[in-house]
Scaffold this active site. Sequence first.
Site, short mmCIF file in Angstrom:
data_model
loop_
_atom_site.label_atom_id
_atom_site.label_comp_id
_atom_site.label_asym_id
_atom_site.label_seq_id
_atom_site.Cartn_x
_atom_site.Cartn_y
_atom_site.Cartn_z
N GLY A 242 0.71 -1.13 0.03
CA GLY A 242 0.20 0.01 0.20
C GLY A 242 0.87 1.27 -0.24
N PHE A 243 1.76 1.30 0.94
CA PHE A 243 2.57 2.47 1.17
C PHE A 243 1.99 3.91 1.16
CE2 PHE A 243 4.72 -1.01 -1.90
CZ PHE A 243 5.69 -1.47 -0.96
N ARG A 634 10.28 -2.34 21.86
CA ARG A 634 10.55 -3.76 21.41
C ARG A 634 10.17 -4.36 20.29
NH1 ARG A 634 6.29 -7.01 25.59
NH2 ARG A 634 7.40 -8.86 25.58
N GLU A 711 8.06 2.56 8.73
CA GLU A 711 8.48 3.76 7.96
C GLU A 711 9.99 4.22 8.23
OE1 GLU A 711 4.64 6.25 6.51
OE2 GLU A 711 4.42 5.02 8.58
MO1 MOS Z 1 2.10 5.06 5.71
S1 MOS Z 1 2.57 6.46 4.14
O1 MOS Z 1 1.63 6.10 6.78
O2 MOS Z 1 0.74 4.25 4.82
#
Ligand code: MOS
Length: 744
Positions: A242-243, A634, A711
Site C-alpha cells: 500500500g505504502f 520492543r 517507516e
Molecule cells: Mo504510510 S505512508 O503512513 O501508509
Amino acid sequence: MKNGMKNIIGAPINRTDGWAKVSGAAHYAAEHPVEGLVHAVLVTSTIPNGRVLRIDDSAARELPGVLLVMSHENAPRLPRETRDGKIQPPIGRRLTLLQEDAVYYNNQPIAVVVADTFERAREAGARLRIEYEQKPAVLDFAQARQALHPPEKVLTEKPDTRRGDLHAGLLSGSTRIEPVYTTPIENHNPLETHATIAQWDGDKLTLHDSTQYMKGVQRIVAAVFGIPPENVTAICPYTGGGFGSKGSVWSHVVLAAMAAKQLGRPVKLSLDRNQMFGPVGQRPVTEQRMRLAAMSDGRLTASSHDTIAYTSMIEDWIEPCGLVTRMMYASPNQETSHRLARMNLGTPTFMRAPGEATGSFALESAMDELAYTLAIDPLDLRLKNYTERDPGKDLPWSSKSLRQCYEIGAERFGWKDRNPQPRSMRQGNKLIGWGMATATYPTNRSAGECSASLQPDGSAVFRSATQDLGTGTYTVMTQVAADALGVPVARVRFELGNSQMPEAPVSGGSTTVASVAPAVQAAGHALRLKLLGIAAADQASPLFGAKADEVGVECGADGGELYLLAEPSRRDSMAAIAARHGQAVEVSAKAEPGDEKEKYSMHSFGAVFVEVTVDEDLGEIRVPRVVGVYGVGRLMNEKTGYSQLMGGIVWGLSLALFEETVIDKRVGRAVNGNLAEYHVPTNADIQAIDVQIVDEDDPHVNPLGAKGIGEIGITGVGAAVANAVFHATGKRVRDLPITLDKVL
Ligand code: MOS
C-alpha cells in the site's frame, strides 16, 4: 494471573500467512471469486484542465457484451452533494464521482465502462469519443510556486513554527549555509494495483477492496451513499502493498459500487498500472530551503526549514517535511514553514514516511554540508547538537537510543577509518564515498479493539478489523494473542481484514502494532480470566473455588493450562474448561492511548551509514553496503521486524537513486507511468544491508513497548546516499533522485 511461559513476543517465527501466500490460497481483492461478476474499466481524462463537453458512446455500445457506459451524463446522483456539486465525503478525500463535467487533472476518472468480459470492457472504453473544452493548465512547478498558500494543518501540527530569534541566531553563528533541496513526484506502485469488487444485496453493499483501512472504506462509502455504515462490509484479508496510497478511499471504490448498483450485478474494477499515476495519490514535488548557522565548534545557533510542495486544484495536502527539523537538534533559534502551490495534477497523499523521508533528505544533507564547511566530522556535528528533550514540543523523550545507534553503526561500518577529504578513496576507476545520516519517525497510537474466543477444542480465534499489507500483522498479532492467553502460537488464529470485525485504525503512520496489539493483549488477558471464572465456578474443575491471584498460566503441549500457584499439580486445561462449558467462550476488549502524548515526545531513532561507488567515467552509482541501527522499543518478531527495516532501507535507496515520476508539461500526464520506466530497485540494485536493533525499553509508548517500524527504515537514507556521493565525487547533489547525469 502469573504467566509462566517463555516469551513468544519477539521470537523470529515464520509468517503465519506464509503458506497461504506461497501456495496461492491468499486471494487479493480482484482475485476473489464472485458468481455473475461483470468487469469494469475506468476511463480517464486526457486533458489536464477543462470540462467534458460530450461523450459519444455509440461505437462502444455496438460491441457485444457491453452493459454500461457511466459518465457525468448518466451517473446516479449521489445524496451527499455540496452547493458546487462536488462530493465531499465527511472524512478523507474529495472524490471525483461523475457528478460534474469538470476536469482538474490528466488521468482523472471521467467514465466507467462495464462489459461481460474484461477485454470487451477495455475495448469499449477505448472506443469512447470524448470531446473536451480545454482550459490553460498549471503544469510547471516553477510557475505554480509563484502563488503560494499555507495549508490549514501539517498532519495534526501547525504549518509554521518559531522558537527563539532566527535572524539573531543566523547572525551569531560563525558559519551559515542556505542550500535548497528538491524532491520529485513519486508514485507508490504497490505490486497489487488498487482494485474493488462491489456487490449489492438490496441496500447492503459488500466491497472486496484492496485497502490499508477497512473501517475507512466502510464509513466513507456508506457516507457517500447515505446508508448506515453497518450496511457496508469491506473485506480485504490480504493487501498487496500500500505504502500510503491505500490509506485513503479513492474514487474508483465508489464508482465500482455505483456501477454495481446501476446494473444490479457484482462489478469488478481494477486500476491498470498507468491509472496508479494520478487518481490514487502520489508524493508531491517538494522544494525545501534550509538555513543553518553554527559556532565554530559545531553548535547550531539557528536553523530554518521552509517547504513548498504542490497540491491539486481540488484539495489541500502537504508533505510534512519540516516536522523532522522541529525535533531533531538542539537549535535555540528556529523557524519552519509549509506552503502549497496549486497544480493541475492528482491530489498528493501519504507515501512511505511522508515528511520524514523527504524532510530528512534536506535536513541531513544540510548537516553534512555544514560539517564540511566547519571541517567537523559529520557524526561529531550531530553529537554536538544532540538533544535529550524534544526542543520543538519542549517535552522529554519517552525513550531515545540514538547515541547507541550512532556508536554501534559507526563501529560496524568502520566510520573512524574515513578520510573526510572528498575523492580521497578509490578502487580503479570507481570513486568510493562514505556518508551517514540520522533517521527518525514519530511513534503514534490510536484506539483499537479485538474480540477473542476459545473454541471447545481449545483453539483460539482473535479478530480485529486491521490490515496486513505484507508486513506481518497476522504473525505479530498471533504472537501477542498466544502470549496473552497462554497458548502455543499454533493454537491461535488471528483474523483481520473485515470491517464488521472490532474497530481498528488505518495501517498508516507505522501505528498498527502500537494500536492493535494492546487490544489483542487485553482480549487475551480477558479471555484467560473468563476461563478461570468458568473453572472456578465448576465443581468438576480442579480449580473449583480458585481466585485469579492464586492461579498461573502456562503453555502445555496441546494448549494453555491454568494451575494453582501453591499446588501446581492442581491444574485444568483451557480446552477442558471450554469443552465442559459446551460452547465457545467469548470476550472482547478495547485499548486506547492515555495522556502520554502530553507528557512525552515519542519517536523512533536510528543512524544510517552508506558506502557508494561512483564510476568516474560513466557516473554509475552503486551502493555496496548500508548499515542501519535503530532504537524502536520492543521488537515484536525478529524475522519480520528485521525484514521490514531492511525493506525500508531498500525504499530509501529507491528514493535516493531511482524514483521519479516525470510529468509531460504540455499535457500533465506522467510520461513514465509504468513499471518499466518508473524505476524501483531490483535485486541487482541492492547489495549488503546490515540492520541492527538496540535494546530499548519504553514504558510510555503503549503496553507492548513497541514503536512502529513500518517507516523509519526509509528515513535518513536519501541524505546518507547524497552525503556519500559528495564524499566520493566532491559533487553535492541537492535534487533527488541522484542519477548519473547529475554526478558527471
Ligand atoms: Mo504510510 S505512508 O503512513 O501508509
